[in-house]
Write an enzyme that holds these catalytic residues in place. Structure first.
Site, PDB file in Angstrom:
ATOM      1  N   GLU A   1       1.506   1.261  -0.069  1.00  0.00           N
ATOM      2  CA  GLU A   1       0.903   2.581   0.132  1.00  0.00           C
ATOM      3  C   GLU A   1       1.726   3.548  -0.710  1.00  0.00           C
ATOM      4  O   GLU A   1       2.862   3.861  -0.364  1.00  0.00           O
ATOM      5  CB  GLU A   1       0.979   2.998   1.614  1.00  0.00           C
ATOM      6  CG  GLU A   1       0.309   2.043   2.583  1.00  0.00           C
ATOM      7  CD  GLU A   1      -1.209   2.085   2.502  1.00  0.00           C
ATOM      8  OE1 GLU A   1      -1.759   3.073   1.989  1.00  0.00           O
ATOM      9  OE2 GLU A   1      -1.850   1.116   2.954  1.00  0.00           O
TER      10      GLU A   1
ATOM     11  N   CYS B   1       1.122  12.073   2.467  1.00  0.00           N
ATOM     12  CA  CYS B   1       0.525  11.302   1.367  1.00  0.00           C
ATOM     13  C   CYS B   1      -0.967  11.589   1.253  1.00  0.00           C
ATOM     14  O   CYS B   1      -1.560  11.409   0.204  1.00  0.00           O
ATOM     15  CB  CYS B   1       0.756   9.818   1.600  1.00  0.00           C
ATOM     16  SG  CYS B   1       0.267   9.306   3.238  1.00  0.00           S
TER      17      CYS B   1
HETATM   18  P1  NAP Z   1      10.664   6.331  -2.199  1.00  0.00           P
HETATM   19  O1  NAP Z   1      11.790   7.042  -2.842  1.00  0.00           O
HETATM   20  O2  NAP Z   1       9.867   5.401  -3.022  1.00  0.00           O
HETATM   21  O3  NAP Z   1      11.313   5.567  -0.960  1.00  0.00           O
HETATM   22  C1  NAP Z   1      10.527   4.834  -0.070  1.00  0.00           C
HETATM   23  C2  NAP Z   1      11.367   3.773   0.602  1.00  0.00           C
HETATM   24  O4  NAP Z   1      11.774   2.802  -0.353  1.00  0.00           O
HETATM   25  C3  NAP Z   1      12.655   4.298   1.228  1.00  0.00           C
HETATM   26  O5  NAP Z   1      12.863   3.629   2.444  1.00  0.00           O
HETATM   27  C4  NAP Z   1      13.704   3.940   0.205  1.00  0.00           C
HETATM   28  O6  NAP Z   1      14.989   3.813   0.754  1.00  0.00           O
HETATM   29  C5  NAP Z   1      13.180   2.605  -0.264  1.00  0.00           C
HETATM   30  N1  NAP Z   1      13.674   2.174  -1.570  1.00  0.00           N
HETATM   31  C6  NAP Z   1      14.113   2.935  -2.596  1.00  0.00           C
HETATM   32  N2  NAP Z   1      14.442   2.149  -3.635  1.00  0.00           N
HETATM   33  C7  NAP Z   1      14.208   0.870  -3.256  1.00  0.00           C
HETATM   34  C8  NAP Z   1      14.350  -0.399  -3.896  1.00  0.00           C
HETATM   35  N3  NAP Z   1      14.808  -0.517  -5.147  1.00  0.00           N
HETATM   36  N4  NAP Z   1      14.014  -1.505  -3.204  1.00  0.00           N
HETATM   37  C9  NAP Z   1      13.543  -1.421  -1.939  1.00  0.00           C
HETATM   38  N5  NAP Z   1      13.391  -0.246  -1.290  1.00  0.00           N
HETATM   39  C10 NAP Z   1      13.700   0.885  -1.940  1.00  0.00           C
HETATM   40  O7  NAP Z   1       9.626   7.328  -1.535  1.00  0.00           O
HETATM   41  P2  NAP Z   1       9.921   8.589  -0.609  1.00  0.00           P
HETATM   42  O8  NAP Z   1      10.516   9.635  -1.485  1.00  0.00           O
HETATM   43  O9  NAP Z   1      10.627   8.193   0.638  1.00  0.00           O
HETATM   44  O10 NAP Z   1       8.439   9.007  -0.156  1.00  0.00           O
HETATM   45  C11 NAP Z   1       7.629   9.918  -0.851  1.00  0.00           C
HETATM   46  C12 NAP Z   1       6.481   9.188  -1.510  1.00  0.00           C
HETATM   47  O11 NAP Z   1       5.838   8.338  -0.567  1.00  0.00           O
HETATM   48  C13 NAP Z   1       5.403  10.135  -2.002  1.00  0.00           C
HETATM   49  O12 NAP Z   1       5.069   9.771  -3.312  1.00  0.00           O
HETATM   50  C14 NAP Z   1       4.236   9.885  -1.064  1.00  0.00           C
HETATM   51  O13 NAP Z   1       2.971  10.080  -1.645  1.00  0.00           O
HETATM   52  C15 NAP Z   1       4.427   8.473  -0.675  1.00  0.00           C
HETATM   53  N6  NAP Z   1       3.814   8.217   0.629  1.00  0.00           N
HETATM   54  C16 NAP Z   1       2.693   7.451   0.674  1.00  0.00           C
HETATM   55  C17 NAP Z   1       2.085   7.189   1.894  1.00  0.00           C
HETATM   56  C18 NAP Z   1       0.857   6.336   1.987  1.00  0.00           C
HETATM   57  O14 NAP Z   1       0.523   5.928   3.091  1.00  0.00           O
HETATM   58  N7  NAP Z   1       0.182   6.053   0.887  1.00  0.00           N
HETATM   59  C19 NAP Z   1       2.644   7.711   3.071  1.00  0.00           C
HETATM   60  C20 NAP Z   1       3.783   8.490   2.975  1.00  0.00           C
HETATM   61  C21 NAP Z   1       4.363   8.730   1.740  1.00  0.00           C
HETATM   62  P3  NAP Z   1      16.041   5.022   0.649  1.00  0.00           P
HETATM   63  O15 NAP Z   1      15.433   6.187   1.348  1.00  0.00           O
HETATM   64  O16 NAP Z   1      17.232   4.493   1.333  1.00  0.00           O
HETATM   65  O17 NAP Z   1      16.237   5.278  -0.810  1.00  0.00           O
END
Ligand code: NAP
Length: 526
Positions: A257, A296
């Site tokens: 997602e 999102c």
């Molecule tokens: P993110 O930076 O991609 O982080 C998401 C998760 O991935 C966090 O738990 C993060 O851990 C982890 N992570 C980071 N690098 C990783 C790696 N190399 N391997 C495995 N896991 C890793 O996203 P975010 O900033 O938290 O969220 C914002 C984004 O999420 C927005 O773009 C939004 O649109 C999207 N979103 C989508 C939905 C949907 O249902 N489609 C819902 C909510 C949000 P750490 O925090 O420890 O770095």
């Protein structure tokens, strides 16, 4: 120094051996707690969940697992006040916005508890009808769904520490699959506390629910062929996860997602004095400000017939101007903070990038912060951008490509053209390359239905708002457990929720070819 939040793995609470990463109050700037997963034995953690949690859950029927969800829901209900306090402190959200996450999560859990009850005392599901394999009807094929014998690893985004956990965990646990949740670091506290309450209440079998807070390092290496991963977050991290060797080499099932440039579309035929127009302006303004636009599903692009551009700008602007922004502890504040300074910088940067191709119709900088120090608080006012005219909508590429994850949306005028009056609008919507949700506003039921079908191939959900459902509709951005959540293309291609459909991700499908007498024994009454 603040204390380290404990991880719950291999059936016991364990802290990491490192100093930890701090979690902050995004309004006051104070440190709240720290998270760390250094030196956790991840192999043992995954093995325990698979072996202890998995086998305990699989011995239960759907009805029994549904009762576990209901019991977990009761525990969460009893602790709601603590969750609201954590959300205020760590997410900087006002009560209504905390509710979307906290009560949304509890509601989703309760919905799956009720749904699971209806699945009865079975331990597998039938998928479709028997199919004849030969002339003689005695030998046929029946597809069955059985819980996967692995663990469900959830890697979640910062914006829904509660709902993001339970919307995934409810279908997984109901399916009989143990869960390991790794929340986003910035807001890990609420997830950790909810897991702690449920674990301490002893309502789930040992190994059914684990939480790892802190770095994701090494998590994906633990994956085995029957495990599944559900990821919510940015497209960039999604790419890393999809291409991880353990996932590629072991065919681990993955649900993604990711980000999304969701649309709201006002159909031609409803003027500036119509109820549909009013509903459109209201929903755009609401979506921009709920959770400070950190959803999102939030509306990022709002499409109107060219002739209504100025009126729509006025209508949305009037609502945004009333939004009080600042410290969520002050009762007059309607919109709290972004989640962190990193997000604040990202939003400011993204906004400036879009502003190079769009005019500013309402400037968030005009909102004075209430009870918050602008040098410390991660608060921004809502900003409405505009593509000026239909030619501008065609020329601007950034508004169709960049998701600014904050209270920012762009008003995009389209040309209604003759008999195919939506062709320009639909072409513009499709430049989002696949989104989670589009909402359609109008009073002509046939036109709404036609448009919904047109949008269905590039959206996981189409939300139609007509005056007859003005007081009933559930909101453009609210994800209901009964409906599909996910979207094709840049939205990640994932599928979550959608009622009982969600269980398929956690089940393996197999064809059983046998005598109809054998197959009859597979059915619930058999
Ligand atoms: P993110 O930076 O991609 O982080 C998401 C998760 O991935 C966090 O738990 C993060 O851990 C982890 N992570 C980071 N690098 C990783 C790696 N190399 N391997 C495995 N896991 C890793 O996203 P975010 O900033 O938290 O969220 C914002 C984004 O999420 C927005 O773009 C939004 O649109 C999207 N979103 C989508 C939905 C949907 O249902 N489609 C819902 C909510 C949000 P750490 O925090 O420890 O770095």
């Amino acid at each position: 120094m603040t204390s380290l939040l404990s991880n719950f793995v291999a059936g016991r609470w364990q802290t990491g051996s490192g100093a930890g990463t701090p979690l902050f109050d995004p309004v006051l700037g104070t440190e709240l707690a720290r998270v760390d997963a250094t030196d956790l034995n991840l192999q043992a953690a995954f093995a325990y969940a698979r072996e202890q949690g998995g086998s305990a859950l699989r011995t239960l029927s759907y009805r029994e697992r549904a009762a576990l969800l209901a019991a977990a829901g009761k525990v969460l209900q009893a602790n709601r006040d603590a969750y609201y306090n954590i959300a205020t402190a760590n997410s900087g959200t006002v009560k209504n916005d905390s509710a979307v996450d906290i009560d949304g999560g509890i509601y989703t859990l309760g919905t799956y508890a009720k749904m699971g009850e209806t699945l009865g005392d079975r331990r597998h599901l039938l998928d479709g009808e028997m199919a004849r394999l030969a002339k003689d009807p005695l030998f046929q094929s029946q597809h069955v769904l059985v819980p996967t014998r692995g663990v469900a690893l959830f890697i979640n985004a910062f914006n829904f520490p509660s709902w993001g956990l339970w919307e995934k965990a409810a279908p997984a646990l109901l399916s009989g699959v143990p869960v390991i949740i790794k929340p986003a670091t910035a807001t890990a506290w609420l997830t950790q506390r909810m897991v702690q309450d449920v674990v301490d209440a002893g309502v789930l079998p040992a190994g059914a629910l684990s939480v790892i807070c802190g770095s994701s390092a090494g998590l994906l290496d633990q994956l085995q062929p029957f495990d599944v991963v559900s990821f919510t977050g940015s497209a960039d991290t999604a790419k890393v996860i999809r291409s991880h060797p353990a996932i590629v080499q072991r065919s681990v099932r993955v649900n993604i997602e990711a980000d999304s440039l969701n649309s709201a579309l006002l159909l031609p035929g409803d003027g500036a004095d119509s109820a549909a127009f009013d509903l459109f302006c209201k929903e755009v303004a609401r979506e921009m400000t709920v959770k400070s636009g950190q959803k999102c599903t939030a509306i990022r692009r709002a499409f109107v017939p060219e002739a209504l551009y100025a009126a729509a700008a006025d209508g949305i602007r009037a609502r945004l101007a009333k939004t009080t922004v600042g410290n969520p502890r002050n009762d007059t504040v309607r919109m709290g903070a972004l989640v962190s300074r990193t997000q604040l910088h990202a939003v400011r940067e993204g906004l400036a990038y879009l502003q190079a191709q769009a005019e500013t119709l309402h400037d968030g900088a005009t909102h004075a912060l209430v009870d918050a120090d602008s040098a410390v608080a991660c608060c921004v006012g809502p900003t409405l951008l505009g593509a000026r005219d239909a030619a501008g909508s065609d020329a601007a590429d950034r508004i169709h490509d960049i998701e600014v994850f904050g209270p920012v949306a762009t008003l995009v005028p389209y040309r209604p053209e003759g008999a195919h009056e939506l062709s320009h609008a639909l072409a513009l919507v499709r430049r989002g390359q696949g989104s989670l949700v589009a909402s359609v506003y109008g009073s002509d039921a046939a036109a709404i239905a036609r448009t919904a079908i047109e949008l269905a191939d590039s959206h996981g959900r189409v939300h139609a708002v007509s005056p007859d459902v003005a007081a009933l509709h559930t909101g453009h951005g609210n994800v209901m457990p009964q409906s599909l959540h996910g979207g094709p293309g840049r939205a990640g291609g994932g599928e979550e929720l959608g009622g009982v459909f969600a269980l398929k991700f956690y089940h393996r499908r197999a064809a059983i070819q046998a005598s109809t007498t054998v197959l009859a024994s597979l059915s619930p009454a058999g």
